[in-house]
Design an enzyme around this catalytic site. Structure first.
Site, PDB file in Angstrom:
ATOM      1  N   HIS A 120      38.042  46.105   2.410  1.00  0.00           N
ATOM      2  CA  HIS A 120      37.974  47.151   1.634  1.00  0.00           C
ATOM      3  C   HIS A 120      36.931  47.227   0.492  1.00  0.00           C
ATOM      4  O   HIS A 120      37.160  48.059  -0.427  1.00  0.00           O
ATOM      5  CB  HIS A 120      39.347  47.785   1.216  1.00  0.00           C
ATOM      6  CG  HIS A 120      40.229  48.139   2.259  1.00  0.00           C
ATOM      7  ND1 HIS A 120      41.489  48.195   2.288  1.00  0.00           N
ATOM      8  CD2 HIS A 120      39.828  48.436   3.734  1.00  0.00           C
ATOM      9  CE1 HIS A 120      42.188  48.521   3.339  1.00  0.00           C
ATOM     10  NE2 HIS A 120      41.057  48.663   4.388  1.00  0.00           N
ATOM     11  N   CYS A 128      24.383  52.392  -4.740  1.00  0.00           N
ATOM     12  CA  CYS A 128      23.899  53.992  -4.694  1.00  0.00           C
ATOM     13  C   CYS A 128      24.209  54.704  -3.455  1.00  0.00           C
ATOM     14  O   CYS A 128      24.141  54.272  -2.468  1.00  0.00           O
ATOM     15  CB  CYS A 128      22.294  53.891  -4.890  1.00  0.00           C
ATOM     16  SG  CYS A 128      21.498  55.490  -4.991  1.00  0.00           S
ATOM     17  N   CYS A 149      21.737  55.103 -10.172  1.00  0.00           N
ATOM     18  CA  CYS A 149      20.878  54.077  -9.769  1.00  0.00           C
ATOM     19  C   CYS A 149      19.626  54.524 -10.468  1.00  0.00           C
ATOM     20  O   CYS A 149      19.362  55.637 -11.000  1.00  0.00           O
ATOM     21  CB  CYS A 149      20.976  54.202  -8.458  1.00  0.00           C
ATOM     22  SG  CYS A 149      19.826  53.301  -7.561  1.00  0.00           S
ATOM     23  N   GLY A 188      52.603  41.143   1.108  1.00  0.00           N
ATOM     24  CA  GLY A 188      52.433  42.232   0.276  1.00  0.00           C
ATOM     25  C   GLY A 188      51.769  43.375   0.889  1.00  0.00           C
ATOM     26  O   GLY A 188      50.950  44.174   0.005  1.00  0.00           O
ATOM     27  N   THR A 189      51.745  43.813   1.882  1.00  0.00           N
ATOM     28  CA  THR A 189      50.943  44.901   2.467  1.00  0.00           C
ATOM     29  C   THR A 189      51.948  45.724   3.127  1.00  0.00           C
ATOM     30  O   THR A 189      52.985  45.225   4.122  1.00  0.00           O
ATOM     31  CB  THR A 189      49.875  44.445   3.283  1.00  0.00           C
ATOM     32  OG1 THR A 189      49.341  46.183   3.945  1.00  0.00           O
ATOM     33  CG2 THR A 189      50.216  43.756   4.534  1.00  0.00           C
ATOM     34  N   GLU A 216      60.357  44.075   0.711  1.00  0.00           N
ATOM     35  CA  GLU A 216      60.874  44.919   1.694  1.00  0.00           C
ATOM     36  C   GLU A 216      60.219  44.722   3.073  1.00  0.00           C
ATOM     37  O   GLU A 216      59.019  44.469   3.158  1.00  0.00           O
ATOM     38  CB  GLU A 216      61.214  46.076   1.135  1.00  0.00           C
ATOM     39  CG  GLU A 216      59.838  46.863   1.091  1.00  0.00           C
ATOM     40  CD  GLU A 216      60.142  48.309   0.519  1.00  0.00           C
ATOM     41  OE1 GLU A 216      61.104  48.447  -0.016  1.00  0.00           O
ATOM     42  OE2 GLU A 216      59.191  48.991   0.737  1.00  0.00           O
TER      43      GLU A 216
HETATM   44  P1  NAD Z   1      50.478  49.290  -0.257  1.00  0.00           P
HETATM   45  O1  NAD Z   1      50.457  49.912  -1.655  1.00  0.00           O
HETATM   46  O2  NAD Z   1      50.351  50.285   0.843  1.00  0.00           O
HETATM   47  O3  NAD Z   1      51.722  48.441  -0.075  1.00  0.00           O
HETATM   48  C1  NAD Z   1      52.186  47.588  -1.030  1.00  0.00           C
HETATM   49  C2  NAD Z   1      53.189  46.510  -0.387  1.00  0.00           C
HETATM   50  O4  NAD Z   1      53.460  45.490  -1.265  1.00  0.00           O
HETATM   51  C3  NAD Z   1      54.400  47.235  -0.266  1.00  0.00           C
HETATM   52  O5  NAD Z   1      54.757  46.805   1.229  1.00  0.00           O
HETATM   53  C4  NAD Z   1      55.262  46.508  -0.919  1.00  0.00           C
HETATM   54  O6  NAD Z   1      56.893  46.429  -0.565  1.00  0.00           O
HETATM   55  C5  NAD Z   1      54.725  45.244  -1.232  1.00  0.00           C
HETATM   56  N1  NAD Z   1      55.223  44.604  -2.635  1.00  0.00           N
HETATM   57  C6  NAD Z   1      55.452  45.192  -3.853  1.00  0.00           C
HETATM   58  N2  NAD Z   1      55.487  44.146  -4.581  1.00  0.00           N
HETATM   59  C7  NAD Z   1      55.454  42.793  -3.786  1.00  0.00           C
HETATM   60  C8  NAD Z   1      55.653  41.607  -4.354  1.00  0.00           C
HETATM   61  N3  NAD Z   1      55.678  41.155  -5.459  1.00  0.00           N
HETATM   62  N4  NAD Z   1      55.512  40.526  -3.318  1.00  0.00           N
HETATM   63  C9  NAD Z   1      55.319  40.946  -2.117  1.00  0.00           C
HETATM   64  N5  NAD Z   1      55.275  42.236  -1.499  1.00  0.00           N
HETATM   65  C10 NAD Z   1      55.180  43.228  -2.559  1.00  0.00           C
HETATM   66  O7  NAD Z   1      49.458  48.139  -0.336  1.00  0.00           O
HETATM   67  P2  NAD Z   1      48.185  47.957   0.988  1.00  0.00           P
HETATM   68  O8  NAD Z   1      48.973  47.878   2.340  1.00  0.00           O
HETATM   69  O9  NAD Z   1      47.420  46.809   0.388  1.00  0.00           O
HETATM   70  O10 NAD Z   1      47.447  49.268   1.261  1.00  0.00           O
HETATM   71  C11 NAD Z   1      46.883  50.152   0.629  1.00  0.00           C
HETATM   72  C12 NAD Z   1      45.520  50.390   0.079  1.00  0.00           C
HETATM   73  O11 NAD Z   1      45.547  50.122  -1.107  1.00  0.00           O
HETATM   74  C13 NAD Z   1      44.599  49.068   0.760  1.00  0.00           C
HETATM   75  O12 NAD Z   1      43.610  49.552   1.133  1.00  0.00           O
HETATM   76  C14 NAD Z   1      44.019  48.467  -0.718  1.00  0.00           C
HETATM   77  O13 NAD Z   1      42.512  48.382  -0.508  1.00  0.00           O
HETATM   78  C15 NAD Z   1      44.411  49.351  -1.925  1.00  0.00           C
HETATM   79  N6  NAD Z   1      44.835  48.830  -3.185  1.00  0.00           N
HETATM   80  C16 NAD Z   1      44.545  47.743  -3.691  1.00  0.00           C
HETATM   81  C17 NAD Z   1      44.893  47.381  -4.902  1.00  0.00           C
HETATM   82  C18 NAD Z   1      44.330  46.037  -5.427  1.00  0.00           C
HETATM   83  O14 NAD Z   1      43.099  45.675  -5.153  1.00  0.00           O
HETATM   84  N7  NAD Z   1      45.278  45.313  -6.136  1.00  0.00           N
HETATM   85  C19 NAD Z   1      45.836  48.000  -5.533  1.00  0.00           C
HETATM   86  C20 NAD Z   1      46.447  49.250  -4.955  1.00  0.00           C
HETATM   87  C21 NAD Z   1      45.890  49.656  -3.588  1.00  0.00           C
END
Ligand code: NAD
Length: 248
Positions: A120, A128, A149, A188-189, A216
């Site tokens: 992502h 740009c 730009c 963590g997704t 979870e």
């Molecule tokens: P999401 O927000 O949809 O899900 C987050 C997941 O992380 C959840 O399942 C939650 O239960 C879990 N989680 C929370 N705390 C945790 C921990 N301490 N340890 C393990 N798991 C934990 O995020 P996603 O699945 O990455 O998808 C959403 C989109 O969000 C992606 O496209 C991403 O690019 C973007 N995003 C990125 C960031 C970043 O770069 N840090 C932050 C927010 C969103």
């Protein structure tokens, strides 16, 4: 409580195992980067349609950039956590390792991973909208919004927004390494953002042992051989500690 994992997973923690770690916002949550979903997720406060879509940028680039400036400033003040550091240890230990991340925060780079596929994009890049010229701009806050730009048109954040196509070569490589790995961690997704969310299923279909690490059970749990419930910053260091015992 100590982190416990199966003897099957332990048997795979050897340097010759091909490993893919697939990460989402949850791995950065303990560093203080808000997730998009789950408890305290960003989208409880903001509407995704208002901020992270091409339409939002076309309508109000200033507002979108203000949000990205807020996120850049927040991320610039924090550090990688034990989860990120453990993934960097994995890259040193396993001879065939890839990190596939949905995160744009750059914390995996800062913790020492190099074999990273960023599905992502990267919040520290700008591009740009007209000529496509891209560059890294690591200033925590861009001073004049929206930035322009040299060609005169607008610069946008170098990230993939909702409704946009992933960079094809990066996604193809992610699918290829997922198909050929023997051990796949989904960390963590929520596994709700497609097409990235297909990867745990692709790994399972191609015979990898799939492990979910999450506080979870997520959609990825349906594809997992093993679910390790807990914080990434606690579970991954426990696995990394087991690696160093084995390589001693
Ligand atoms: P999401 O927000 O949809 O899900 C987050 C997941 O992380 C959840 O399942 C939650 O239960 C879990 N989680 C929370 N705390 C945790 C921990 N301490 N340890 C393990 N798991 C934990 O995020 P996603 O699945 O990455 O998808 C959403 C989109 O969000 C992606 O496209 C991403 O690019 C973007 N995003 C990125 C960031 C970043 O770069 N840090 C932050 C927010 C969103």
């Amino acid at each position: 409580m100590p982190v416990q994992f199966s003897s099957k997973l332990q048997s795979l923690l050897i340097p010759s195992t091909r490993v893919v770690v697939f990460t989402g916002a949850g791995i950065s949550a303990e560093s203080g980067v808000p997730t998009f979903r789950g408890q305290n997720g960003l989208w409880k406060e903001f509407r995704v349609e208002d901020l992270a879509t091409p339409q939002a940028f076309a309508t109000d680039p200033q507002r979108v950039w203000e949000w990205y400036n807020w996120r850049r400033e927040l991320i610039s003040r924090i550090d990688p956590n034990g989860g990120h550091l453990a993934v960097a240890e994995f890259e040193k230990f396993f001879s065939d390792f890839w990190l596939v991340t949905q995160n744009v925060d750059g914390l995996h780079d800062r913790s020492g991973n190099h074999r990273i596929l960023k599905l992502h994009g990267d919040i520290w890049e700008v591009r740009c909208v007209s000529c496509g010229n891209g560059s890294v701009d690591s200033r925590p806050v861009l001073p004049s919004l929206p930035p322009h730009c040299e060609c005169g048109d607008l610069l946008r954040p170098g990230v993939v927004w909702f409704g946009e196509v992933l960079p094809a070569s990066v996604f193809e490589k992610a699918v290829q390494v997922t198909q050929s790995c023997g051990l796949f961690f989904s960390v963590g997704t929520s596994a709700e953002v497609f097409p990235a969310a297909q990867l745990p299923g692709i790994a399972r279909q191609h015979g990898a042992y799939v492990v979910e690490v999450n506080i979870e059970r997520s959609a990825a749990a349906y594809e997992a051989n093993e679910v390790l419930l807990g914080k990434a910053g606690e579970v991954l260091p426990a696995i990394a500690a087991s690696l160093s015992v084995r390589s001693a």
